[in-house]
Design an enzyme around this catalytic site. Structure first.
Site, mmCIF file in Angstrom:
data_model
loop_
_atom_site.group_PDB
_atom_site.id
_atom_site.type_symbol
_atom_site.label_atom_id
_atom_site.label_comp_id
_atom_site.label_asym_id
_atom_site.label_seq_id
_atom_site.Cartn_x
_atom_site.Cartn_y
_atom_site.Cartn_z
ATOM 1 N N HIS A 43 0.806 -1.228 0.000
ATOM 2 C CA HIS A 43 0.000 0.000 0.000
ATOM 3 C C HIS A 43 0.839 1.279 0.000
ATOM 4 O O HIS A 43 0.293 2.373 -0.154
ATOM 5 C CB HIS A 43 -0.922 0.021 1.221
ATOM 6 C CG HIS A 43 -1.897 -1.115 1.254
ATOM 7 N ND1 HIS A 43 -2.963 -1.196 0.385
ATOM 8 C CD2 HIS A 43 -1.948 -2.229 2.025
ATOM 9 C CE1 HIS A 43 -3.640 -2.312 0.636
ATOM 10 N NE2 HIS A 43 -3.037 -2.958 1.621
ATOM 11 N N ARG A 205 -14.872 -27.895 13.490
ATOM 12 C CA ARG A 205 -16.118 -28.331 12.861
ATOM 13 C C ARG A 205 -16.536 -27.422 11.700
ATOM 14 O O ARG A 205 -17.451 -27.765 10.951
ATOM 15 C CB ARG A 205 -17.243 -28.410 13.907
ATOM 16 C CG ARG A 205 -17.127 -29.630 14.821
ATOM 17 C CD ARG A 205 -18.365 -29.820 15.685
ATOM 18 N NE ARG A 205 -18.522 -28.756 16.661
ATOM 19 C CZ ARG A 205 -17.960 -28.748 17.868
ATOM 20 N NH1 ARG A 205 -17.196 -29.759 18.235
ATOM 21 N NH2 ARG A 205 -18.168 -27.740 18.698
ATOM 22 N N ASP A 226 6.181 -10.553 9.192
ATOM 23 C CA ASP A 226 6.681 -9.430 9.998
ATOM 24 C C ASP A 226 6.654 -9.707 11.490
ATOM 25 O O ASP A 226 7.034 -8.841 12.284
ATOM 26 C CB ASP A 226 5.873 -8.157 9.689
ATOM 27 C CG ASP A 226 4.407 -8.258 10.084
ATOM 28 O OD1 ASP A 226 3.945 -9.381 10.402
ATOM 29 O OD2 ASP A 226 3.709 -7.219 10.054
ATOM 30 N N HIS A 229 1.641 -9.737 11.981
ATOM 31 C CA HIS A 229 0.466 -10.342 11.342
ATOM 32 C C HIS A 229 0.323 -11.814 11.730
ATOM 33 O O HIS A 229 -0.795 -12.307 11.902
ATOM 34 C CB HIS A 229 0.569 -10.243 9.820
ATOM 35 C CG HIS A 229 0.174 -8.923 9.252
ATOM 36 N ND1 HIS A 229 0.977 -7.805 9.355
ATOM 37 C CD2 HIS A 229 -0.927 -8.536 8.574
ATOM 38 C CE1 HIS A 229 0.376 -6.786 8.754
ATOM 39 N NE2 HIS A 229 -0.786 -7.198 8.274
ATOM 40 N N ASP A 252 2.491 -6.153 2.615
ATOM 41 C CA ASP A 252 1.271 -5.436 3.017
ATOM 42 C C ASP A 252 1.667 -4.073 3.616
ATOM 43 O O ASP A 252 0.988 -3.545 4.497
ATOM 44 C CB ASP A 252 0.453 -6.252 4.018
ATOM 45 C CG ASP A 252 -0.968 -5.739 4.221
ATOM 46 O OD1 ASP A 252 -1.442 -4.952 3.371
ATOM 47 O OD2 ASP A 252 -1.598 -6.091 5.232
ATOM 48 N N ALA A 287 -3.203 -2.454 10.621
ATOM 49 C CA ALA A 287 -3.448 -1.607 9.445
ATOM 50 C C ALA A 287 -2.241 -1.667 8.509
ATOM 51 O O ALA A 287 -1.471 -0.726 8.408
ATOM 52 C CB ALA A 287 -3.734 -0.175 9.874
#
Length: 358
Positions: A43, A205, A226, A229, A252, A287
């Site tokens: 990003h 399940r 990292d 995450h 990310d 984020a």
């Protein structure tokens, strides 16, 4: 050198922008030579973001990651109003044509409300075939990947449309059941967006999307190495289950990558970065990251992956996942001359992109 056939002592001969020879037998120098990293989910970085559709900022973000060895990357957008998606697509298409970016990735807005993570919930909506058609057309080949929650109404039709237009369909930010996830795979989805994160958790399940994606032989699973995450044990386990040919390590990364702790923005939402971790100010949701691919390589090796496997997950597999295996992602004759020279501690010493040293 880490080549498609393994780790060897050798040399790479380059003519113009292309690798022409990969030879063996040269004495070792203490350095590693690996293919340029391929990051299919980013990003921003270096204080610059892709998410506002600003072409100048996108150029700077790409340059930041290039200095860390990423020679191929997708500009990942976040969930946004239709007009911002159109603006960003129009702004980034020339950068794709120029080669600064490898393409555009829409991470949203066709995502699960329950698993939106750091995506702005006010922009989430059901897939629109008309909107997707118009965006793909506007991009003129620049739109490379779209992340969709397969349980949303119209999602399977959207996946089929994307695949028919040569765009990679990814599954992510999803509350889908195991069967709903496999329906998305059957419709043509071939990537799992940062698997584990933004997904219904595993239950014995109702295994949900995570086990469906890890078990699907046609799916490449993105993992963020990292230490935030994913627990290192989860990273090592998932990479072992999927294997190096189905695991793509990604950053990310957001604008805060390479920057000091402080306050940032992502998709119109305030983000606070402290001790490498980027979290939404409003609820603490992760984020994005402050990761770069070279740091990701070191962590992958630290958790027990072989150098050969880790490099494949950072280069060859992600290149194949976005349809660029014939262009980048390996030290092989005929491919673009993208190289990273690393020291013995796996820190970047030099970067070559398309035959030119930075």
């Amino acid at each position: 050198m880490v080549t498609p056939s393994g780790v060897v002592d050798g040399y790479v001969e380059v003519t113009g922008q292309t690798i022409v020879t990969v030879g063996t037998g040269t004495p070792a120098t203490g350095s590693w030579v690996v293919p340029g990293f391929v990051d299919i989910h980013t990003h921003g970085g270096g204080g610059h973001t892709f998410t506002t559709g600003d072409a100048a900022a996108a150029r700077e973000a790409a340059a930041f990651h290039l200095r860390h060895g990423t020679t191929t990357l997708l500009a990942s957008l976040v969930s946004a109003p239709p007009e911002l998606m159109r603006q960003a697509t129009a702004a980034f298409a020339p950068l794709v044509a120029e080669g600064v970016l490898a393409g555009i990735h829409y991470e949203g807005p066709y995502l699960s409300q329950a698993r939106c993570g750091a995506q702005n919930p006010q922009y989430l909506r059901d897939p629109s075939l008309a909107e997707l058609e118009a965006l793909v057309e506007l991009g003129g080949g620049a739109v490379r990947m779209v992340t969709i929650a397969p349980e949303r109404p119209g999602a399977l039709e959207a996946i089929k449309l994307l695949v028919s237009r040569g765009v990679v369909a990814a599954i992510g930010h999803t509350d889908a059941t195991y069967d709903q996830t496999l329906a998305g795979v059957a419709a043509g989805a071939t990537v799992g967006t940062h698997v584990f994160n933004g997904m219904r958790p595993v239950h014995h399940r109702e295994p949900g999307p995570i086990l469906a994606l890890l078990g699907a032989e046609s799916v490449v699973c993105e993992l963020v190495p990292d230490g935030i995450h994913l627990h290192d044990g989860t990273l090592a386990f998932a990479a072992k289950v999927a294997g190096p040919d189905r695991t793509a390590l990604i950053t990310d990364a957001m604008a805060a990558a390479g920057m000091p702790d402080g306050e940032y923005e992502l998709g119109g939402q305030a983000v606070v970065v402290a001790d490498r971790a980027a979290r939404l100010a409003r609820d603490g949701a992760i984020a994005g990251s402050t990761l770069t691919m070279d740091v990701g390589l070191r962590r992958a090796v630290d958790v027990g992956m072989s150098m050969e496997d880790a490099v494949r997950m950072l280069t060859t597999t992600p290149a194949r996942a976005i349809g660029m295996a014939g262009e980048v992602g390996a030290l092989a004759p005929g491919l673009r001359a993208d190289l990273v020279v690393l020291d013995e501690a796996l820190r970047v010493e030099r970067v070559m992109r398309a035959g030119s040293w930075l």
